[in-house]
Design a protein around this motif. Structure first.
Motif, PDB file in Angstrom:
ATOM      1  N   TYR A   5       0.962  -1.000  -0.129  1.00  0.00           N
ATOM      2  CA  TYR A   5      -0.118   0.043   0.040  1.00  0.00           C
ATOM      3  C   TYR A   5       0.956   1.396  -0.026  1.00  0.00           C
ATOM      4  N   SER A   6       0.878   1.878  -0.993  1.00  0.00           N
ATOM      5  CA  SER A   6       1.751   3.168  -1.200  1.00  0.00           C
ATOM      6  C   SER A   6       1.411   4.316  -0.384  1.00  0.00           C
ATOM      7  N   GLU A   7       0.220   4.299   0.283  1.00  0.00           N
ATOM      8  CA  GLU A   7       0.048   5.292   1.286  1.00  0.00           C
ATOM      9  C   GLU A   7       0.721   5.151   2.452  1.00  0.00           C
ATOM     10  N   ILE A   8       1.287   3.965   2.812  1.00  0.00           N
ATOM     11  CA  ILE A   8       2.160   3.752   4.073  1.00  0.00           C
ATOM     12  C   ILE A   8       3.320   4.246   3.712  1.00  0.00           C
ATOM     13  N   LYS A   9       3.798   5.530   4.164  1.00  0.00           N
ATOM     14  CA  LYS A   9       4.803   5.925   3.832  1.00  0.00           C
ATOM     15  C   LYS A   9       6.067   5.417   4.814  1.00  0.00           C
ATOM     16  N   GLY A  10       5.780   4.777   5.756  1.00  0.00           N
ATOM     17  CA  GLY A  10       7.058   4.164   6.724  1.00  0.00           C
ATOM     18  C   GLY A  10       6.355   3.471   7.897  1.00  0.00           C
ATOM     19  N   VAL A  11       7.191   2.746   8.376  1.00  0.00           N
ATOM     20  CA  VAL A  11       6.614   1.845   9.457  1.00  0.00           C
ATOM     21  C   VAL A  11       7.386   2.001  10.710  1.00  0.00           C
ATOM     22  N   VAL A  12       7.117   2.183  11.816  1.00  0.00           N
ATOM     23  CA  VAL A  12       7.711   2.315  13.349  1.00  0.00           C
ATOM     24  C   VAL A  12       7.431   0.727  13.802  1.00  0.00           C
ATOM     25  N   GLY A  13       8.495  -0.005  13.903  1.00  0.00           N
ATOM     26  CA  GLY A  13       7.991  -1.567  14.281  1.00  0.00           C
ATOM     27  C   GLY A  13       8.777  -1.714  15.675  1.00  0.00           C
ATOM     28  N   TRP A  14       8.877  -2.873  15.918  1.00  0.00           N
ATOM     29  CA  TRP A  14       9.362  -3.268  17.406  1.00  0.00           C
ATOM     30  C   TRP A  14      10.554  -4.232  16.994  1.00  0.00           C
ATOM     31  N   VAL A  15      11.623  -4.017  17.825  1.00  0.00           N
ATOM     32  CA  VAL A  15      12.667  -5.106  18.031  1.00  0.00           C
ATOM     33  C   VAL A  15      12.697  -5.294  19.482  1.00  0.00           C
ATOM     34  N   ASP A  16      13.480  -6.153  19.855  1.00  0.00           N
ATOM     35  CA  ASP A  16      13.764  -6.244  21.445  1.00  0.00           C
ATOM     36  C   ASP A  16      15.047  -5.474  21.803  1.00  0.00           C
ATOM     37  N   LEU A  17      15.057  -4.415  22.086  1.00  0.00           N
ATOM     38  CA  LEU A  17      16.073  -3.203  22.457  1.00  0.00           C
ATOM     39  C   LEU A  17      16.854  -3.906  23.513  1.00  0.00           C
ATOM     40  N   CYS A  18      16.315  -4.656  24.396  1.00  0.00           N
ATOM     41  CA  CYS A  18      16.848  -5.280  25.608  1.00  0.00           C
ATOM     42  C   CYS A  18      17.759  -6.409  25.501  1.00  0.00           C
ATOM     43  N   SER A  19      17.294  -7.015  24.141  1.00  0.00           N
ATOM     44  CA  SER A  19      17.881  -8.496  23.874  1.00  0.00           C
ATOM     45  C   SER A  19      19.615  -8.536  23.588  1.00  0.00           C
ATOM     46  N   PRO A  20      20.157  -9.269  24.033  1.00  0.00           N
ATOM     47  CA  PRO A  20      21.541  -9.424  23.515  1.00  0.00           C
ATOM     48  C   PRO A  20      21.572  -9.661  22.220  1.00  0.00           C
ATOM     49  N   GLU A  21      20.412 -10.281  21.323  1.00  0.00           N
ATOM     50  CA  GLU A  21      20.321 -10.257  19.966  1.00  0.00           C
ATOM     51  C   GLU A  21      19.958  -9.440  19.272  1.00  0.00           C
ATOM     52  N   ILE A  22      20.047  -8.161  19.826  1.00  0.00           N
ATOM     53  CA  ILE A  22      19.433  -7.003  19.046  1.00  0.00           C
ATOM     54  C   ILE A  22      20.383  -6.588  17.783  1.00  0.00           C
ATOM     55  N   ASP A  23      21.568  -6.923  17.901  1.00  0.00           N
ATOM     56  CA  ASP A  23      22.109  -6.493  16.650  1.00  0.00           C
ATOM     57  C   ASP A  23      21.545  -7.427  15.310  1.00  0.00           C
ATOM     58  N   ARG A  24      21.499  -8.620  15.686  1.00  0.00           N
ATOM     59  CA  ARG A  24      20.979  -9.734  14.784  1.00  0.00           C
ATOM     60  C   ARG A  24      19.906  -9.369  14.196  1.00  0.00           C
ATOM     61  N   GLN A  25      18.700  -8.771  15.372  1.00  0.00           N
ATOM     62  CA  GLN A  25      17.406  -8.475  14.778  1.00  0.00           C
ATOM     63  C   GLN A  25      17.595  -7.244  14.003  1.00  0.00           C
ATOM     64  N   LEU A  26      18.571  -6.182  14.256  1.00  0.00           N
ATOM     65  CA  LEU A  26      18.749  -4.874  13.343  1.00  0.00           C
ATOM     66  C   LEU A  26      19.099  -5.088  12.027  1.00  0.00           C
ATOM     67  N   GLU A  27      20.100  -6.458  12.023  1.00  0.00           N
ATOM     68  CA  GLU A  27      20.553  -6.892  10.603  1.00  0.00           C
ATOM     69  C   GLU A  27      19.439  -7.378   9.741  1.00  0.00           C
ATOM     70  N   GLN A  28      18.399  -7.917  10.321  1.00  0.00           N
ATOM     71  CA  GLN A  28      17.510  -8.541   9.591  1.00  0.00           C
ATOM     72  C   GLN A  28      16.409  -7.496   9.095  1.00  0.00           C
ATOM     73  N   TYR A  29      16.104  -6.556   9.937  1.00  0.00           N
ATOM     74  CA  TYR A  29      15.145  -5.677   9.483  1.00  0.00           C
ATOM     75  C   TYR A  29      15.511  -4.107   9.217  1.00  0.00           C
ATOM     76  N   GLY A  30      16.737  -3.740   9.889  1.00  0.00           N
ATOM     77  CA  GLY A  30      17.112  -2.454   9.940  1.00  0.00           C
ATOM     78  C   GLY A  30      17.511  -1.876   8.490  1.00  0.00           C
ATOM     79  N   ASN A  31      17.668  -2.497   7.458  1.00  0.00           N
ATOM     80  CA  ASN A  31      18.011  -1.830   6.225  1.00  0.00           C
ATOM     81  C   ASN A  31      16.850  -2.012   5.191  1.00  0.00           C
ATOM     82  N   HIS A  32      15.767  -2.412   5.738  1.00  0.00           N
ATOM     83  CA  HIS A  32      14.522  -2.325   4.816  1.00  0.00           C
ATOM     84  C   HIS A  32      14.136  -1.065   4.694  1.00  0.00           C
ATOM     85  N   PRO A  33      13.914  -0.321   3.753  1.00  0.00           N
ATOM     86  CA  PRO A  33      13.643   0.950   3.242  1.00  0.00           C
ATOM     87  C   PRO A  33      12.524   1.625   3.946  1.00  0.00           C
TER      88      PRO A  33
END
Length: 277
Positions: free
Chosen positions: A70-98
């Protein structure tokens, strides 16, 4: 572009949305892009920012899948577990999505009022800069001093305060919210969303003038350069229609310059979230 900086989508089920009990029953149904699109068009918006309503990686994936369709959705504010020791892996998975523009955690539901200053949470915040991600602050007024401390510790991290921190509008409560808001706004890396106000007023029994002192305060603190309009749809429908909710801010802006109106109604959101089209 004019952008609604804050709205939600969900397919209702009791397990994921247990907070929609009691007085929230009216929103125990599905709210999807096809329901929002006519409201955006009718109220002169070109698009919106979809914000997480569930604290799961599946929520982030689902919102990104909607934004791709849906082109009217101009961006997403999502959720990742900021307290997790796996945060870098989670951000590698989703963080580069435009279309992932930022993340949020439901801080005001945490039992620890100082949650924002926990070491593991701050480690998560420190990881966001690498991916150019913003952070939405979902707080109650009591959390504002901790938010100010956090913003001071991360001067390069863009923060935006959701729902003007939910002051007690129904009972005309102003302090210490106003004083603490000014402390947070003193940090130039913090923006604020003009959203979520109708559900802090007496539901369905408010007048536009009830919000004037709160809008006056927020504009004095942040200026038109760091404020953005948001509906908080569909939560706002508990207390007013989409149009009624948006019109509060639009009417307040009538005596502002065209430049300032343009900033609050879209320009600041575009700059903050890095929206290109």
């Amino acid at each position: 572009m004019r952008i609604d900086s804050h709205q939600h989508f969900w397919i209702y089920n009791e397990q994921d949305y247990g907070w929609m009990s009691g007085q929230h029953k009216a929103i125990q149904t599905d709210f999807l892009p096809e329901h929002l699109k006519p409201l955006l068009l009718q109220n002169g918006f070109d698009g919106s920012i979809a914000v997480q309503a569930r604290q799961s990686l599946q929520e982030t994936e689902w919102l990104l899948s909607l934004a791709e369709r849906y082109s009217e959705i101009k961006g997403v504010v999502g959720w990742v577990d900021l307290c997790s020791p796996e945060i870098d892996r989670q951000l590698e998975q989703y963080g580069n999505h435009p279309l992932l523009k930022g993340v949020r955690h439901v801080v005001h539901d945490e039992p620890d009022d100082r949650f924002l200053l926990r070491e593991d949470f701050r480690n998560g915040i420190a990881s966001l800069e690498k991916y150019g991600l913003t952070y939405d602050l979902l707080l109650f007024p009591k959390h504002l001093p901790y938010a100010a401390e956090l913003a001071g510790q991360f001067p390069k991290q863009p923060f935006v305060l959701d729902h003007i921190a939910k002051p007690d509008i129904a009972n005309k409560g102003l302090e210490p919210w106003a004083q603490d808001l000014a402390r947070l706004a003193a940090y130039p890396n913090v923006y604020c969303k003009l959203s979520g106000m109708v559900t802090e007023a007496e539901w369905g029994n408010w007048k536009e003038e009830d919000f004037a002192i709160y809008l006056d305060t927020v504009f004095q603190c942040f200026g038109a350069e760091r404020l953005m309009i948001g509906s908080d749809w569909p939560v706002c429908t508990l207390s007013g229609t989409y149009e009624q909710t948006i019109t509060i801010v639009k009417n307040y802006l009538k005596d502002f310059s065209e430049e300032d109106r343009s900033l609050v109604l879209g320009g600041n959101c575009i700059r903050f979230y890095g929206i290109s089209s």
